[in-house]
Design an enzyme around this catalytic site. Structure first.
Site, PDB file in Angstrom:
ATOM      1  N   TRP A   1       1.054  -1.058  -0.168  1.00 51.18           N
ATOM      2  CA  TRP A   1      -0.391   0.291  -0.389  1.00 51.18           C
ATOM      3  C   TRP A   1       0.485   1.459  -0.061  1.00 51.18           C
ATOM      4  CZ3 TRP A   1       1.490   2.276   4.223  1.00 51.18           C
ATOM      5  CH2 TRP A   1       2.220   0.908   5.326  1.00 51.18           C
ATOM      6  N   ASN A   2       1.932   1.283  -0.076  1.00 47.39           N
ATOM      7  CA  ASN A   2       2.895   2.376   0.829  1.00 47.39           C
ATOM      8  C   ASN A   2       3.705   3.383  -0.814  1.00 47.39           C
ATOM      9  OD1 ASN A   2       4.472   0.508   0.144  1.00 47.39           O
ATOM     10  ND2 ASN A   2       6.223   1.657   1.323  1.00 47.39           N
TER      11      ASN A   2
ATOM     12  N   LYS B   1      -2.041  -7.746  -8.322  1.00 50.52           N
ATOM     13  CA  LYS B   1      -2.990  -7.776  -7.028  1.00 50.52           C
ATOM     14  C   LYS B   1      -2.406  -6.575  -5.604  1.00 50.52           C
ATOM     15  CE  LYS B   1      -3.064 -10.007  -2.818  1.00 50.52           C
ATOM     16  NZ  LYS B   1      -3.846  -8.762  -2.606  1.00 50.52           N
ATOM     17  N   PRO B   2      -3.306  -5.474  -5.456  1.00 55.00           N
ATOM     18  CA  PRO B   2      -2.175  -3.822  -5.003  1.00 55.00           C
ATOM     19  C   PRO B   2      -2.660  -4.920  -3.369  1.00 55.00           C
ATOM     20  CG  PRO B   2      -4.206  -4.037  -6.489  1.00 55.00           C
ATOM     21  CD  PRO B   2      -4.047  -4.842  -6.884  1.00 55.00           C
ATOM     22  N   ALA B   3      -2.657  -4.014  -2.869  1.00 57.85           N
ATOM     23  CA  ALA B   3      -2.757  -4.187  -1.406  1.00 57.85           C
ATOM     24  C   ALA B   3      -4.430  -3.463  -1.396  1.00 57.85           C
ATOM     25  CB  ALA B   3      -1.980  -3.341  -0.792  1.00 57.85           C
TER      26      ALA B   3
ATOM     27  N   GLY C   1       6.822  -6.019   0.304  1.00 56.75           N
ATOM     28  CA  GLY C   1       6.139  -6.821   1.189  1.00 56.75           C
ATOM     29  C   GLY C   1       6.950  -7.053   2.464  1.00 56.75           C
TER      30      GLY C   1
ATOM     31  N   GLU D   1      10.924  -8.018  -2.565  1.00 57.84           N
ATOM     32  CA  GLU D   1      11.298  -6.546  -2.021  1.00 57.84           C
ATOM     33  C   GLU D   1      10.940  -6.559  -0.808  1.00 57.84           C
ATOM     34  OE1 GLU D   1      13.155  -3.716  -0.706  1.00 57.84           O
ATOM     35  OE2 GLU D   1      11.349  -2.816  -1.996  1.00 57.84           O
TER      36      GLU D   1
ATOM     37  N   CYS E   1       9.760   1.359   2.788  1.00 56.06           N
ATOM     38  CA  CYS E   1      10.841   0.086   2.713  1.00 56.06           C
ATOM     39  C   CYS E   1      12.290   0.833   3.113  1.00 56.06           C
ATOM     40  CB  CYS E   1      11.201  -1.183   2.273  1.00 56.06           C
ATOM     41  SG  CYS E   1      11.733  -0.441   0.374  1.00 56.06           S
TER      42      CYS E   1
ATOM     43  N   GLU F   1      11.822  -3.157  11.649  1.00 59.07           N
ATOM     44  CA  GLU F   1      11.062  -2.646  10.906  1.00 59.07           C
ATOM     45  C   GLU F   1      10.064  -1.570  11.536  1.00 59.07           C
ATOM     46  OE1 GLU F   1       9.811  -3.662   7.020  1.00 59.07           O
ATOM     47  OE2 GLU F   1      11.147  -1.995   6.069  1.00 59.07           O
TER      48      GLU F   1
HETATM   49  C1  UN1 Z   1      11.442   4.680  -2.435  1.00 61.73           C
HETATM   50  O1  UN1 Z   1      11.865   4.171  -0.666  1.00 61.73           O
HETATM   51  O2  UN1 Z   1      11.315   5.345  -2.869  1.00 61.73           O
HETATM   52  O3  UN1 Z   1       7.733  -0.410  -0.598  1.00 61.73           O
HETATM   53  C2  UN1 Z   1      10.630   3.210  -2.626  1.00 61.73           C
HETATM   54  C3  UN1 Z   1       8.651   0.101  -0.393  1.00 61.73           C
HETATM   55  C4  UN1 Z   1       9.358   0.379  -1.885  1.00 61.73           C
HETATM   56  C5  UN1 Z   1      10.032   0.946  -2.406  1.00 61.73           C
HETATM   57  C6  UN1 Z   1      10.446   1.853  -2.054  1.00 61.73           C
HETATM   58  N1  UN1 Z   1       9.996  -1.088  -2.036  1.00 61.73           N
HETATM   59  O4  UN1 Z   1       8.336   1.119   0.293  1.00 61.73           O
END
Ligand code: UN1
Length: 468
Positions: free
Chosen positions: A138-139, A162-164, A215, A237, A271, A369
């Site tokens: 979602w971010n 499949k989006p969040a 995720g 990722e 992330c 995290e």
């Molecule tokens: C960014 O920090 O510009 O889920 C991209 C995330 C990473 C993408 C970050 N996969 O935050």
């Protein structure tokens, strides 16, 4: 296609939770199967479309995204909550990746090689996999879908996206723009679904040949294990616990700007967010004063307002989780040196940017995290201990160092165990031309973006032609 029945995916505005933004009915198993079948049936025509022609569709999609940039940015801020300036940057990033990948349509292919025999011609060719699944968080509700589907499509695959479940609208709008750009029906299919049975059915679908996911680390490992049972490759990722290291000779104003942006931009829900600042003791007080002074200038508010620097958390659960970490940090002995005051705000998932000092590398707030606007300051005696502290977590996504000492810069690049290393700039993001991804618990499989991103979405064939 929308399944009939009541909407069970209802999204309220994170900045004003009394306002319902919209609703969808979550895909059931039947719809998942139907989407996969549709993609599999549509795929051969796209596979047999020349790669430069596929590139033209992507280029047109990039143009349409450009034309709709403000609409897209507002949609991101509404459904995800982030500040409009962060959303605009996300839209730009999404356009960049689609534009970059469109050019790869003209460079698509393998390489030739000399043969051991004088009368043989040897080369490799790359071919698409078929139907692939992209599962996105979602971010970054627009950029992550964009940077997964762009390489998948240019390589000639059909995609199930499949989006969040918290942020499906940006992904749906993206797919509409791809359709308007000329992408044939059935090649990009968006499935709104919660995790659970529908998502598992997608992973298990016989036609799905690869899964790219962003995720949590736990989700990534679960998906990788599940796909391994079918021998299906996974690109994941995952989380990060990114450090900005500040050495004694650093330009402290530059470091301060990068750290505050890295920690609190996008509400820390990134992330690559700067979750830790590892600072050499001799300059720690000075840096901390500057960070707090700059953090004081941030405005927390609804993402759609121009004056907002920090929007709300995406959901109530996310907010609770961040507040829990703050409690844990205080109990562990971290010193809360700054918590932004929250002004008069509508009922929403608000979080105050917070700076914790005297954090020890062993504390949970230094290792786990948090995914919120929380910065932990860790003091160390010198650069060696700074690099060691940076590496002392299970994650390895991004890190940055602030220094002008050329030896320290190269030692940092050599020693720090991450996928993305920044010098004199924030831990955030990256450019679409280079691979994006982490090591250790931050990633599984090959990285995203850059030219190499296409490799994951293709299979290579080595060819020998004997013309003796
Ligand atoms: C960014 O920090 O510009 O889920 C991209 C995330 C990473 C993408 C970050 N996969 O935050």
């Amino acid at each position: 296609m929308q399944p009939s029945g009541t909407h069970d995916l209802v999204r309220s505005n994170p900045a004003s939770t009394d306002q319902v933004l919209g609703g969808l009915r979550s895909a059931d198993l039947e719809l998942v199967q139907a989407a996969v079948r549709t993609a599999a049936e549509a795929w051969p025509a796209w596979r047999n479309t020349a790669a430069p022609a596929r590139g033209r569709v992507l280029l047109e999609a990039a143009r349409l995204m450009d034309r709709h940039r403000e609409e897209l940015a507002r949609l991101i801020s509404l459904e995800e909550g982030k500040a409009i300036k962060d959303s605009r940057a996300e839209v730009q990033r999404s356009i960049n990746i689609v534009e970059f990948m469109s050019g790869e349509g003209r460079r698509f292919g393998g390489y030739t090689s000399g043969s051991e025999s004088a009368t043989k011609f040897a080369f490799t060719t790359r071919q698409p996999l078929g139907v692939v699944a992209c599962i996105t968080p979602w971010n970054f509700p627009l950029a992550i879908p964009a940077w997964k589907i762009a390489p998948a499509l240019i390589a000639g695959n059909a995609v199930i996206l499949k989006p969040a479940s918290a942020t499906p609208a940006s992904a749906v709008r993206l797919a509409e723009l791809f359709q308007a750009a000329g992408l044939p029906d059935g090649i990009l299919n968006v499935l709104a679904a919660r995790g659970g049975p529908a998502a598992e059915a997608l992973l298990d679908a016989e036609q799905v040949q690869a899964v790219s996911l962003t995720g949590h680390t736990s989700t990534g490992r679960h998906v990788a294990a599940r796909c391994a049972a079918r021998g299906v490759p996974v690109q994941a990722e995952l989380g990060g616990k990114n450090a900005a290291i500040v050495l004694a000779d650093a330009d402290l104003d530059l470091a301060t700007a990068g750290i505050v942006d890295g920690a609190f931009g996008s509400t820390g829900q990134r992330c690559t967010a700067t979750s830790r600042t590892i600072v050499v003791e001799s300059i720690a007080d000075k840096l901390l004063d500057k960070i707090v002074a700059r953090a004081r200038q941030l405005t927390v508010g609804p993402g759609v307002e121009e004056s907002t620097d920090v929007g709300p958390a995406v959901t109530a659960e996310q907010r609770e989780s961040v507040l829990h970490y703050l409690e844990v940090g205080r109990q562990e002995g971290a010193r809360d040196v700054y918590t932004a005051p929250l002004g008069d705000l509508p009922r929403g998932h608000w979080l105050a940017p917070t700076v914790l000092d005297r954090v020890q590398p062993s504390m949970r707030v230094a290792r786990e995290e948090i995914f919120g606007p929380v910065l932990s300051v860790i003091r160390v005696p010198d650069s060696d201990s700074a690099f060691e502290a940076a590496n002392s977590v299970e994650y390895g996504l991004a890190a940055s160092v602030y220094t002008c000492d050329v030896r320290a810069i190269f030692q940092f690049v050599d020693r720090v165990d991450v996928g993305i290393a920044h010098v004199n700039q924030p831990t955030l993001g990256g450019e679409v031309h280079l691979p994006f991804g982490g090591v250790k618990a931050s990633g599984i499989g090959p990285h995203e973006q850059g030219r190499d991103a296409i490799d994951f979405f293709t299979k290579v064939k080595s060819v020998y032609i004997n013309y003796a």
